[in-house]
Design an enzyme around this catalytic site. Structure first.
Site, mmCIF file in Angstrom:
data_model
loop_
_atom_site.group_PDB
_atom_site.id
_atom_site.type_symbol
_atom_site.label_atom_id
_atom_site.label_comp_id
_atom_site.label_asym_id
_atom_site.label_seq_id
_atom_site.Cartn_x
_atom_site.Cartn_y
_atom_site.Cartn_z
ATOM 1 N N LYS A 182 -13.788 16.251 13.531
ATOM 2 C CA LYS A 182 -15.005 16.116 14.331
ATOM 3 C C LYS A 182 -15.140 17.369 15.171
ATOM 4 O O LYS A 182 -14.377 17.601 16.092
ATOM 5 C CB LYS A 182 -14.923 14.863 15.199
ATOM 6 C CG LYS A 182 -16.280 14.291 15.475
ATOM 7 C CD LYS A 182 -16.180 12.923 16.075
ATOM 8 C CE LYS A 182 -17.528 12.236 16.014
ATOM 9 N NZ LYS A 182 -17.530 10.991 16.759
ATOM 10 N N GLU A 200 -6.316 -3.075 -0.552
ATOM 11 C CA GLU A 200 -6.731 -4.229 0.262
ATOM 12 C C GLU A 200 -7.999 -4.894 -0.254
ATOM 13 O O GLU A 200 -8.407 -5.938 0.233
ATOM 14 C CB GLU A 200 -6.973 -3.786 1.718
ATOM 15 C CG GLU A 200 -5.720 -3.430 2.495
ATOM 16 C CD GLU A 200 -5.344 -1.951 2.354
ATOM 17 O OE1 GLU A 200 -5.710 -1.336 1.333
ATOM 18 O OE2 GLU A 200 -4.683 -1.431 3.274
ATOM 19 N N TRP A 239 -19.370 15.359 12.285
ATOM 20 C CA TRP A 239 -18.368 15.217 11.235
ATOM 21 C C TRP A 239 -18.344 16.430 10.304
ATOM 22 O O TRP A 239 -19.387 16.947 9.930
ATOM 23 C CB TRP A 239 -18.656 14.006 10.344
ATOM 24 C CG TRP A 239 -18.607 12.650 10.985
ATOM 25 C CD1 TRP A 239 -19.642 11.782 11.095
ATOM 26 C CD2 TRP A 239 -17.486 12.000 11.550
ATOM 27 N NE1 TRP A 239 -19.230 10.625 11.709
ATOM 28 C CE2 TRP A 239 -17.898 10.736 12.006
ATOM 29 C CE3 TRP A 239 -16.139 12.359 11.754
ATOM 30 C CZ2 TRP A 239 -17.048 9.828 12.618
ATOM 31 C CZ3 TRP A 239 -15.301 11.453 12.365
ATOM 32 C CH2 TRP A 239 -15.746 10.210 12.794
ATOM 33 N N THR A 260 0.851 -1.198 0.000
ATOM 34 C CA THR A 260 0.000 0.000 0.000
ATOM 35 C C THR A 260 0.883 1.244 0.000
ATOM 36 O O THR A 260 2.042 1.190 0.414
ATOM 37 C CB THR A 260 -0.919 0.044 1.221
ATOM 38 O OG1 THR A 260 -0.106 0.039 2.380
ATOM 39 C CG2 THR A 260 -1.886 -1.103 1.256
#
Ligand code: AMP
Length: 538
Positions: free
Chosen positions: A438, A330, A443, A185
Site C-alpha cells: 500500500k 478452505e 494498492w 493448508t
C-alpha cells in the site's frame, strides 16, 4: 410448515454407489507406482472400497477416527479415500511435499491412527515414524511381490491386508454434517491449519464442480486429475468425476511432461486439471517433440495465477479451452472459474485472453464480495480492489482443534486475497493481503509486477515484496532469480517494465538472489523474503 421431502443425507459414499450402478463399466486407469498401467472400473472400485471399510472396522476404526494417506493419485488411493469416508472415519490426505517438521506436526495434531503410504514415500515415513506415535499400523500401497524391506513397525502390504476382508459390508449411516476429510493448508504463514470437510460440503461441492460453467464434465469425458489428492480436497475431482460417470485417469507419480502427454494420448483424455507449473512442463514437451493435443478439449488451471502465455498457447496453438480457476483449501477448494458467458462469448484475440486472465465468476453456492479496510462493501466496477470475502456451504467455518474465529458476524470468510469484481461478476485477484503493498494509500499489485517481469529476457523467477518507506509507507522491492548464464541487470528490467505497468508502481529497487524460497505447494514464501530483506534501505 416443513416441506414433505425425504431427509436423504448427502454422504459421499452415495457418489460411488451411483457410479458403480449407473456407470459400472466406466474405466478407472492408473499409472501404477510399480510401473504398469492398471485398469479397473467403478464397479470394482466400489467393491474394493467396501472391503477397505470392512477391514478398517476390523481394526477397530470407528466414526471420527483419522486415517492418513501419503500417496499419489492412484486407484488404490481413491478406494481407501471412499472406504475411510464410507465408514464414517476421516481421510487425512498428507502432503508429502511438506517439510519434515510440518509432517510430524500435522500427523500428531490429527492423531492419525493408520497410515496408508505409497512405495515412493516409505523412506520419508521411516525417517519420521518414531515421532508419530499415534500411528499404530502402516499399510504400504502395494502387493506382497513389491513389498520393500522396511524398518516401519507393524507394516503390511495393502493387497494382502485387503484380501483378508470381503465386500459384505453396508456403508455406515450418519449425519451428513459428519467430518469426511482433513487437509492441512500449505502454511505460508504460521503453522499449518486443518481444514475439515464434511460429507455434505463434499457432495454439494462436487455438484458445483459439475456445473457447466465450472469443469462441467459428462459421462463421455475421460478426465485426468493431475492435481494431487493431497492438495485441497483434490479440487473436488475424485468426487465430481465418478458422480458424472466420466472415466478417471490417474497419473500416479508421473508428473513430468512426457508421462502426462503419454496418458493424454493413450487414454484420449478430454479434460484435465493442474497448477500452472505442470502445464509448463507439458507445453515444453509438446514444443520439443512437435506434438499435438487432439483429444484434450479443456483444462482447469488454478492454484496460482495462470500466465498469459499459457492461455494463449493452449487456446490458439492446441485448440484447448483454458478454464482459469481460483479457490483455496478452505473453500473445498473451488471459488471461481473464468469461462466465457453470454456477454463475453464474442470476445476474440487479446480481449478474450485479457478476460481469461481474470480468475472468473462464482458457481451457484459460492457467494463473494469485496470490502475495504473498515469492512464496507465495495462496488463491482472492475477497478476497485478490496479484501475478498466468501461464504457458502463448502467454505470453512473454522480450523480443526483451533479456537481462532474465522467468520465475521454475517458468516463471511476472509480469503486473504485482494481482488476486484466487474459488473458481470468476473473477479480478478490483484494481490494477497499478506503481500499487499500500500503505497501512498493506494494498492500496488505485486502479482502483476511479478508476472510482467517474468516476460523480460533472462528472468527465471520474480517476487515483489513491500518494504517500509519514509514517504510512501511502503514501496515495492523486486527480487529476481536470473536464468542460467543470463546477465540481465536492474536497468534492463526497469526499462522492460516501463510502460507496461503504472509508473508509480515501478519498483524502486531490484535485488538478485540465487533462489526464491517456496512452500511445499510451490508458492513463493513472501514471509521468508520479507525477513531476508527486513530493514532494507532504498
Ligand atoms: P491454497 O489453499 O494453498 O490452495 O492457496 C489458496 C491461495 O492460492 C488463494 O487464496 C490465492 O492466494 C492463491 N490462488 C489460488 N488460485 C489462484 C489463481 N488462479 N490466481 C491467483 N492466485 C490464486
Amino acid at each position: 410448515m416443513l416441506g414433505l421431502m425425504q431427509d436423504y443425507p448427502l454422504l459421499v459414499q452415495t457418489i460411488l454407489d451411483h457410479a458403480a450402478l449407473n456407470h459400472g463399466n466406466r474405466e478407472m486407469v492408473t499409472r501404477s507406482i510399480e510401473g504398469p498401467i492398471r485398469r479397473r472400473n467403478y464397479r470394482d472400485l466400489r467393491i474394493r472400497a467396501l472391503r477397505v471399510a470392512k477391514a478398517l472396522q476390523k481394526e477397530g476404526i470407528a466414526l471420527g477416527d483419522r486415517i492418513a494417506t501419503m500417496a499419489w493419485n492412484t486407484d488404490r488411493h481413491v478406494e481407501v479415500w471412499y472406504g475411510v469416508m464410507g465408514l464414517g472415519a476421516i481421510s487425512h490426505t498428507v502432503n508429502p511435499r511438506l517439510f519434515v517438521e510440518q509432517l510430524v506436526y500435522i500427523m500428531n495434531h490429527a492423531e492419525d491412527k493408520i497410515l496408508f503410504v505409497d512405495l515412493t514415500f516409505v523412506p520419508l515415513v521411516e525417517a519420521i515414524a518414531a515421532k508419530i506415535p499415534s500411528i499404530k499400523k502402516y499399510i504400504i500401497l502395494t502387493d506382497e511381490t513389491h513389498m520393500p524391506e522396511t524398518s516401519l513397525p507393524n507394516a503390511h502390504a495393502y493387497e494382502t491386508w485387503l484380501a483378508a476382508s470381503d465386500a459384505d459390508f453396508d456403508w455406515s449411516s450418519f449425519d451428513e454434517n459428519t467430518a469426511a476429510g482433513l487437509c492441512y493448508t500449505s502454511g505460508t504463514t504460521g503453522k499449518p491449519k486443518g481444514v475439515l470437510y464434511s460429507h455434505r460440503s463434499n457432495v454439494l461441492h462436487s455438484l458445483m464442480c459439475n456445473q457447466p460453467d465450472v469443469l462441467g464434465v459428462d459421462s463421455r469425458d475421460n478426465v485426468l486429475p493431475i492435481v494431487p489428492m493431497f492438495h485441497a480436497n483434490a479440487w473436488a475431482i475424485t468426487f465430481a468425476i465418478p458422480a458424472a460417470g466420466a472415466s478417471l485417469i490417474m497419473p500416479g507419480a508421473g508428473m513430468d511432461g512426457k508421462s502426462i502427454y503419454d496418458l493424454l494420448e493413450s487414454e484420449k483424455v478430454t479434460a484435465s486439471a493442474a497448477v500452472p507449473t505442470v502445464w509448463l512442463g507439458l507445453l515444453q514437451h509438446l514444443a520439443d517433440n512437435d506434438l499435438k493435443l487432439p483429444y484434450l478439449r479443456r483444462v482447469l488451471i488454478g492454484g496460482a495465477a495462470c500466465p498469459r502465455m499459457m492461455i494463449e498457447t493452449l487456446e490458439n496453438k492446441y485448440d484447448c479451452e483454458v478454464i482459469h480457476g481460483w479457490g483455496m483449501t478452505e473453500m473445498s477448494p473451488i471459488g471461481t472459474t473464468g469461462k466465457l458467458n453470454y456477454a463475453t462469448q464474442h470476445l476474440q484475440g487479446k480481449d478474450k485472453i485479457n478476460l481469461k486472465l481474470k480468475q472468473g465468476r462464482t458457481p451457484y453456492l459460492v457467494e463473494m464480495k469485496i470490502v475495504d479496510d473498515e469492512h464496507n462493501d465495495l462496488p463491482r466496477d472492475g477497478k476497485t480492489s478490496g479484501h475478498l470475502l466468501v461464504r457458502g456451504p463448502a467454505v470453512s467455518s473454522g480450523y480443526y482443534k483451533h479456537d481462532e474465529k474465522v467468520l465475521d458476524e454475517n458468516g463471511w470468510f476472509n480469503t486473504g486475497d485482494i481482488a476486484n469484481i466487474d459488473e458481470l461478476g468476473y473477479m480478478q485477484i490483484t494481490d494477497r493481503d499478506k503481500d499487499v503493498i500500500k503505497s501512498g494509500g493506494e494498492w500496488i499489485s505485486s502479482i502483476e509486477i511479478e508476472n510482467t517481469a517474468l516476460g523480460c529476457d533472462g528472468v527465471a523467477e520474480a517476487a515483489v515484496i513491500g518494504v517500509a518507506h519514509p514517504k510512501w509507507t511502503e514501496r515495492p522491492l523486486l527480487i529476481i532469480v536470473r536464468k542460467p548464464d543470463s546477465e540481465v541487470n536492474r536497468e534492463d528490467i526497469l526499462a522492460y517494465l516501463d510502460g507496461k505497468i503504472a509508473k508509480w508502481w515501478l519498483p524502486e529497487a531490484v535485488e538478485f538472489i540465487d533462489e526464491i524460497p517456496h512452500t511445499a505447494t510451490g508458492k513463493i514464501q513472501k514471509m521468508k523474503l520479507r525477513e531476508k530483506f527486513d530493514g532494507y534501505k532504498f
